[in-house]
Design an enzyme around this catalytic site. Structure first.
Site, PDB file in Angstrom:
ATOM      1  N   GLY A  73       5.452  -1.142   3.560  1.00 24.57           N
ATOM      2  CA  GLY A  73       4.690   0.085   3.761  1.00 24.57           C
ATOM      3  C   GLY A  73       5.451   1.110   4.573  1.00 24.57           C
ATOM      4  N   ASP A  74       6.161   0.651   5.619  1.00 26.27           N
ATOM      5  CA  ASP A  74       6.973   1.563   6.429  1.00 26.27           C
ATOM      6  C   ASP A  74       8.112   2.147   5.602  1.00 26.27           C
ATOM      7  OD1 ASP A  74       5.432   1.095   8.706  1.00 26.27           O
ATOM      8  OD2 ASP A  74       6.640  -0.633   9.283  1.00 26.27           O
ATOM      9  N   SER A 101       0.237  -3.860  -5.151  1.00 34.90           N
ATOM     10  CA  SER A 101       0.709  -4.108  -6.511  1.00 34.90           C
ATOM     11  C   SER A 101       0.235  -3.056  -7.505  1.00 34.90           C
ATOM     12  CB  SER A 101       0.236  -5.488  -6.985  1.00 34.90           C
ATOM     13  OG  SER A 101      -1.183  -5.538  -7.022  1.00 34.90           O
ATOM     14  N   ASN A 156      -3.114   2.275   3.694  1.00 40.36           N
ATOM     15  CA  ASN A 156      -3.250   1.439   2.509  1.00 40.36           C
ATOM     16  C   ASN A 156      -4.738   1.338   2.194  1.00 40.36           C
ATOM     17  OD1 ASN A 156      -4.362  -0.619   4.160  1.00 40.36           O
ATOM     18  ND2 ASN A 156      -2.342  -1.524   4.513  1.00 40.36           N
ATOM     19  N   LYS A 205       6.562  -0.449  13.703  1.00 34.65           N
ATOM     20  CA  LYS A 205       6.393   0.564  12.664  1.00 34.65           C
ATOM     21  C   LYS A 205       7.244   1.800  12.922  1.00 34.65           C
ATOM     22  CE  LYS A 205       2.635   1.138  10.413  1.00 34.65           C
ATOM     23  NZ  LYS A 205       3.043   0.407   9.199  1.00 34.65           N
ATOM     24  N   ASP A 252       9.611 -11.072   1.104  1.00 33.71           N
ATOM     25  CA  ASP A 252       8.889 -10.740   2.335  1.00 33.71           C
ATOM     26  C   ASP A 252       8.364  -9.320   2.212  1.00 33.71           C
ATOM     27  OD1 ASP A 252       7.924 -10.430   4.903  1.00 33.71           O
ATOM     28  OD2 ASP A 252       9.871 -10.560   5.894  1.00 33.71           O
TER      29      ASP A 252
END
Length: 372
Positions: free
Chosen positions: A311-312, A281, A242, A92, A306
């Site tokens: 998120g990163d 989504s 998230n 991350k 993929d």
């Protein structure tokens, strides 16, 4: 290892007597009349006499991601064959640093403060992060006694993944006290990004240094599944989970947007004034205490290959736009566009988009010119 700094733990799941509102004012982002991002510093309006912009500094993990492509996850006790496998740079911290380096203007530096082992995986990460001078590696230190951290990424045909992390140098390669050189880089930052794939006591040390120097702190909630120390959460300016991480850390359901809003409100009550929630989504939402919620829908990808690193990418892109002084709604749009491009390429770090690609995507959507 710095056990004293982990007590008492910050547990968002503690009972609270707070009464949550049942209605929330939501401000949806609108298509701007122009796109204010420039592609390169040469088109910037800043003069040569302007001071050098402060860098984005990421303190976090660097992993070798061992990818295996499978048709489905194995059942308990079952052995299955992978269609293919390969090793790619990731982690991350490294992901966010590399993404920041690719998205930032050329005169905005990005530093990664982290630890790798003196092994082939460590060299892979150093070479990849240094590609195109995207990331300054002055503070990426080799730990001789432990191997580089790595992750096993099980990638399914629909682009979804399951990941197992082995901490290695990320967790065990740090000295008890960070060096003044590491802390000086943090104190001179324009923005500090943290995650939870390194020890909390490391995050606490750098967050304290950032707070004392007036440097804003963004923490991505991804990483270890454990309560966040209360000392650390009090130093965070923007907390970015998230919806799954938000549910786990607050002990509250996040199945609906109303529930997500209530969980974000609980974070506000515990001292986090801004909560940036990544909703997959469903897009993203920025909950700012005392202000309207800002929502951003996804920018649909033409294909999803993929989702690793999306998120990163989102967090790093938001930070890049924020350190450039963009309005928060525009920061969300920029991050959504970057994440959309990310999921169309296999791998975490290899999927991080270039700045001009993000701007061209935004320009194609809004059908309007961006300023220089």
């Amino acid at each position: 290892m710095k056990a004293a700094l982990l007590n008492p733990p910050f547990s968002l799941s503690n009972p609270s007597s707070t009464t949550f509102p049942t209605r929330h004012t939501i401000r949806l982002t609108r298509s701007p009349s122009h796109i204010s991002f420039s592609i390169s510093s040469s088109s910037s309006s800043s003069s040569s006499s302007s001071p050098t912009p402060k860098p984005i500094v990421i303190v976090g993990s660097a992993n070798a991601d061992i990818y295996v492509e499978i048709d489905r996850l194995p059942l308990e006790g079952e052995t299955i064959s992978a269609r293919s496998g390969r090793t790619l740079p990731g982690g991350k911290g490294a992901n966010q640093a590399f993404c920041s380096g690719r998205l930032s203007l050329s005169d905005h530096a990005t530093y990664l403060v982290g630890r790798v082992g003196s092994d082939a995986h460590g060299r892979l990460l150093e070479d990849s992060l240094g590609e195109g001078n995207a990331v300054r590696l002055d503070r990426l230190t080799r730990a001789d006694s432990v191997p580089t951290g790595h992750a096993v990424v099980m990638l399914q045909p629909n682009g979804q993944n399951s990941i197992i992390i082995v901490g290695g140098a990320n967790m065990n390669g740090w000295d008890d006290k960070l060096s003044e050189e590491d802390l000086d880089v943090v104190r001179g930052a324009g923005m500090l990004l943290l995650q939870r794939e390194i020890p909390d006591w490391v995050n606490l040390q750098v967050a304290q240094a950032a707070k004392a120097a007036g440097v804003p702190v963004i923490m991505d909630a991804g990483g270890m599944d454990a309560p966040i120390p209360s000392e650390l959460i009090s130093l965070i300016d923007i907390f970015s989970p998230n919806e799954t991480e938000l549910a786990r850390l607050t002990g509250m359901p996040t199945d609906t947007f109303e529930q997500i809003s209530q969980a974000a409100t609980k974070c506000h009550k515990l001292g986090v004034k801004q909560v940036l929630v990544k909703l997959g989504s469903q897009g993203s939402a920025l909950f700012i205490e005392g202000e309207d919620t800002i929502r951003q829908s996804i920018i649909p990808a033409s294909k999803v290959i993929d989702t690793t690193g999306a998120g990163d990418t989102f967090t790093a892109a938001f930070a890049v736009a924020l350190v450039e002084g963009k309005p928060k709604a525009e920061c969300l749009r920029f991050a959504a566009a970057a994440a959309s491009l990310c999921v169309q390429v296999k791998g975490a770090m290899p999927s991080m988009p270039l700045r001009n690609s993000v701007i061209k995507l935004l320009q194609s959507i809004h059908k309007s010119p961006f300023s220089n």
